[in-house]
Motif scaffolding. Structure first.
Motif, PDB file in Angstrom:
ATOM      1  N   ASP A 271     -48.851  35.394  68.579  1.00 46.96           N
ATOM      2  CA  ASP A 271     -49.992  34.516  68.549  1.00 46.96           C
ATOM      3  C   ASP A 271     -49.739  33.125  68.836  1.00 46.96           C
TER       4      ASP A 271
ATOM      5  N   ASP B  32     -50.200  37.386  72.887  1.00 46.07           N
ATOM      6  CA  ASP B  32     -50.929  38.326  72.408  1.00 46.07           C
ATOM      7  C   ASP B  32     -51.405  37.846  70.835  1.00 46.07           C
ATOM      8  N   HIS B  33     -52.888  37.895  70.753  1.00 50.13           N
ATOM      9  CA  HIS B  33     -53.549  37.145  69.654  1.00 50.13           C
ATOM     10  C   HIS B  33     -53.981  38.178  68.611  1.00 50.13           C
ATOM     11  N   THR B  34     -53.606  39.735  68.833  1.00 50.94           N
ATOM     12  CA  THR B  34     -54.198  40.625  68.214  1.00 50.94           C
ATOM     13  C   THR B  34     -53.681  40.216  66.587  1.00 50.94           C
TER      14      THR B  34
END
Length: 194
Positions: free
Chosen positions: A175, A2-4
């Motif tokens: 990430d 999850d690169h949020t």
């Protein structure tokens, strides 16, 4: 993956809980876990804590009945340093005399406070009655005589035989892609030999 947010969270668990405490050394797993961030390799306790703080790395360690669970949270930019510090803590713990004395005193004080808490007393007595002679009967944090009898060699031997990659389970979120995670995990696990 999850690169949020530019963060990585990891939980690693290895079979090093209180069930492995030797007779008369109740609390050994918890004592060793409490010392994991108290210096490793060339870094004494103060330097190790500073290295974590300088990179905003959150490291927490808790021994339960079956497992020692390590939680690591870091910014993506500091992931390599975070995994390296954890790897060093697992494979080259210092167990310095000053840290051992300080942590032992804290653990004994906690036991004394728990000895005045009715819910803690009830839980401890329940485990003793329910589990009888099984290792689950003793408190994960040990007892006064057990903690007092633990020496540096006990801690070193426990870490050498239980802080190992065999049986370790790892969960990671955040990430980090699969290739980067694999590289970090391999680096950490490859160093987990004494």
């Amino acid at each position: 993956e999850d690169h949020t947010l530019p963060m990585v969270a990891m939980v690693a668990a290895f079979p090093a809980g209180s069930v492995y405490d030797p007779k008369g050394k109740d609390g050994l797993a918890s004592f060793a876990a409490s010392l994991m961030d108290e210096g490793a390799g060339k870094l004494d306790s103060k330097a190790f804590q500073a290295a974590l703080a300088d990179k905003a790395i959150q490291l927490s360690v808790q021994a339960d009945r079956d497992w020692t669970v390590v939680s690591l949270i870091t910014l993506t930019a500091n992931a390599k340093a975070a995994f390296k510090l954890l790897s060093t803590a697992l494979t080259h713990p210092r167990f310095d005399g000053e840290a051992i004395a300080r942590v032992r005193a804290q653990m004994l004080q906690n036991l004394q406070q728990e000895g005045e808490d009715p819910s803690q007393i009830a839980a401890r007595n329940f485990h003793q009655v329910f589990f009888g002679p099984h290792p689950y009967a003793h408190d994960t944090d040990g007892d006064g005589p057990g903690l007092t009898s633990i020496n540096r060699n006990d801690l070193v031997n426990f870490a050498a035989s239980h802080w190992v990659r065999n049986g370790m389970k790892i969960a990671v979120a955040g990430d980090l892609n699969t290739a980067a995670l694999t590289a970090r995990a391999i680096m950490m696990a490859a160093n987990m030999t004494w």
